[in-house]
Scaffold this active site. Structure first.
Site: not given
Ligand code: M6R
Length: 611
Positions: A2, A27, A74, A98-99, A484, A488, A491, A507, A606
């Protein structure tokens, strides 16, 4: 999760609030809303879905007024719907939040018993009712918010309006972020994050947990929740508004991928000592004696930051010869993990607000660990609780999928390992100098790889866009890059992808392979090259479509790969910076060809400030 924003000044607030929300939409984007002091009372507009739906609502029924608050959501409590969208109103009071209010069930019961009509499923509306009850008891808005928050447990950043006091906004924070922007021209602002305020001011006050502020057009007064006045000088933020714009790119993610060479230059500035072949480590907050006294490093992080931390484990073990463990922050919490004397805990986070990482670091601190953080967002929660912070200086990252922050986190991990290795006599001066020189040359190499592979990778994405499963394999430092690459792709394109240690494929996951599965094999010329090549051949023998990410001129890899993406020959420690680039581009182009929402993928946000 949020985003909240507020404006009080001499001009129409709605366009400023909408502009701020656009910069905070990363957010959350389940719904959005504004509350503005109109000529007679507070007026509210809310809409489900993206901000553009709120903009349509505002074009049909504009809001007039120079004081207002806004929210992009969110969803946590209550599904995305108009009735659950913020701002929430109770009597003359409107609130954005937010929270998460942890004692919401108990509060709801009490408020219903007191006769309050609660319209939504949210925890936020309860705060609006609590403040309203205090206003009804005769308190002014500031005192009413203070009293109401005394009953609230949990995380919050709130902004509150009352139609009885139309010239001010009251804000408060505990755990969730809140920045107050100090304008020059009889106006002031608040927001969840810096980019929302950059076009209007660079002078910012970061509220601490347990603080509140009263914003009027010509003044900002900060106090603790107990009412003690807080004197704090604003900080001047040197990010430019353009850094938070798309600058001609179709998506923020693509812009941020291409920004990596510049971001790394900023990360390295003032830290690479090319003359002596060492790292300037004053921000690390450890003396040379401290460095020698460390017995173990514990890395805490989530998501992409966890993958960056995994590269850190390789660097710390091989260059500083220090035992290193790594934890997914959410699994460290509450597990009764053992922290020993001499442990250094490193929390890695782009946002500095990820709740899992924050709480894990707090637990480690409570057990006596020294906390160093590697964070991008200045003065966010994790740096504030850390003993020292080694900032990544990547600039604002808006795309939900982290790219430039990953590279800069890896850079900080490597710089830290070099610094530590030298102080612990584990790393020779020659090797350190070679790495420092290599780091200094990296930005240009990354720029070359990006421009040189972009079209090839876009063609691969076009060819394999319909693949339902994709595998990413790597050994050593290429293993976190495989993870990674898979994250990517998952997501932003919603394609099922797995990142695996290449040696682990036999395995189990090898059973997934058939002639419809693209398998990316990372096999730069490093100490694992021969074995990675064997794994590539094993995948090929099962009819996989094999895409090698290899060092230029690797004819063996070329001979057995269906497609080959080449990167320049660099020291093993520097390979992740180059091999990750085609994988970021691949995920981007698959998502773009599929037409998914690249910068705001479904179900994600984010900054993850929930457990
Ligand atoms: O702000 P942070 O780096 O702590 O966030 C951690 C994860 O939420 C963040 O890296 C998430 O996996 C991203 N969407 C990856 O692209």
């Amino acid at each position: 999760m949020c985003g909240i924003v507020g404006y009080v000044g001499g001009t129409a607030s709605a366009p400023i609030l909408v502009d701020g929300l656009r910069r905070l939409e990363y957010r959350g984007y389940d719904s959005a809303g504004l509350a503005v002091h109109g000529p007679k009372s507070i007026e509210v507009r809310r809409a489900v879905g993206k901000l553009r739906n709120l903009e349509t609502a505002l074009s049909e029924r504009p809001l007039q007024g120079n004081v207002g608050i806004g929210h992009t959501r969110w969803a946590t409590h209550g599904r995305p719907s108009e009735v659950n969208a913020h701002p929430h109103v109770a009597g003359p009071v409107a609130v954005v939040h937010n929270g998460i209010i942890e004692n919401h069930l108990e509060l709801r019961k009490r408020l219903v018993e007191a006769g309050c009509k609660i319209a939504s499923d949210t925890d936020t509306e309860l705060v609006a009712h609590l403040v309203h009850l205090e206003v009804e008891r005769g308190k002014d808005l500031e005192s009413a918010v203070r009293a109401a928050l005394g009953e609230v447990q949990g995380a919050y950043a709130i902004a509150v309006l009352s139609s009885l006091e139309p010239h001010r906004i009251v804000v408060a924070k505990s755990s969730s972020p809140l920045v107050v922007g100090l304008g020059d021209e009889g106006e002031n602002f608040c927001a969840s994050d810096i980019p929302a305020l950059l076009p209007y001011t660079k002078k910012m006050l970061f509220l601490e947990d347990g603080e509140m502020a009263v914003l009027e057009a010509s003044s900002v007064r900060v106090t603790t929740l107990e009412g003690k006045v807080v004197e704090r000088a604003p900080r001047v933020i040197d990010w430019s508004p353009v850094m938070a714009e798309k600058a001609g790119y179709k998506h923020f993610m693509l812009k941020e991928i291409f920004e990596q060479p510049r971001a790394l230059e900023d990360t390295f500035r003032g830290r690479l000592d090319r003359e002596s072949g060492d790292i300037h480590g004053h921000e690390i907050g450890l003396s040379d004696d401290d460095a020698r006294a460390i017995r173990r490093v514990v890395l805490l992080a989530c998501g992409t930051s966890h993958h960056a931390a995994l590269t850190g484990r390789y660097f710390l073990e091989s260059l500083a010869k220090i035992p290193t463990t790594i934890e997914i922050a959410s699994e460290f919490r509450g597990r009764d993990a053992v922290i020993c004397e001499g442990d250094l805990v490193i929390a890695v986070s782009q946002s500095g607000e990820t709740l899992d990482t924050l709480v894990a670091a707090k637990e480690a601190k409570a057990k006596g660990a020294k906390i160093l953080s590697i964070v991008n967002v200045i003065d966010s929660a994790i740096p504030r609780m850390s003993d020292a912070t080694f900032y990544t200086h990547a600039g604002p990252e808006i795309g939900v999928a982290s790219t430039k922050c990953f590279s800069t986190q890896v850079a900080n991990m490597l710089m830290f390992a070099i610094w530590l290795g030298r102080r612990r006599d584990a790393l020779s001066a020659d090797k350190a100098a070679e790495l420092v020189e290599g780091l200094a040359r990296l930005p240009q190499m990354m720029a070359d790889v990006l421009t040189g592979t972009r079209q090839l990778v876009a063609n691969l994405a076009r060819r394999y866009v319909e693949a339902r499963d994709v595998l990413f394999l790597g050994r050593g430092l290429s293993f976190p890059i495989a993870l990674e690459g898979a994250l990517k792709l998952k997501e932003i394109s919603y394609v099922h992808a797995e990142g695996y240690a290449a040696g682990e494929m036999k395995h189990g996951p090898i059973a997934l392979i058939d002639n419809r599965v693209p398998v990316f094999v990372l096999l730069p010329k490093d100490s694992h090259h021969e074995r990675s090549l064997s794994n590539l051949q094993e995948a090929k023998a099962r009819e996989a479509i094999v895409i090698g990410i290899a060092t230029e001129g690797d004819e063996e890899a070329r001979a057995v790969s269906d497609d080959l993406v080449e990167v320049p020959d660099v020291a093993e420690e520097l390979t992740p910076f180059l091999t990750v680039l085609p994988l970021q581009l691949y995920a981007y182009y698959v998502a773009d060809f599929k037409g998914t929402d690249v910068d705001q993928p479904r179900n994600l946000a984010k900054t993850v400030t929930v457990e």
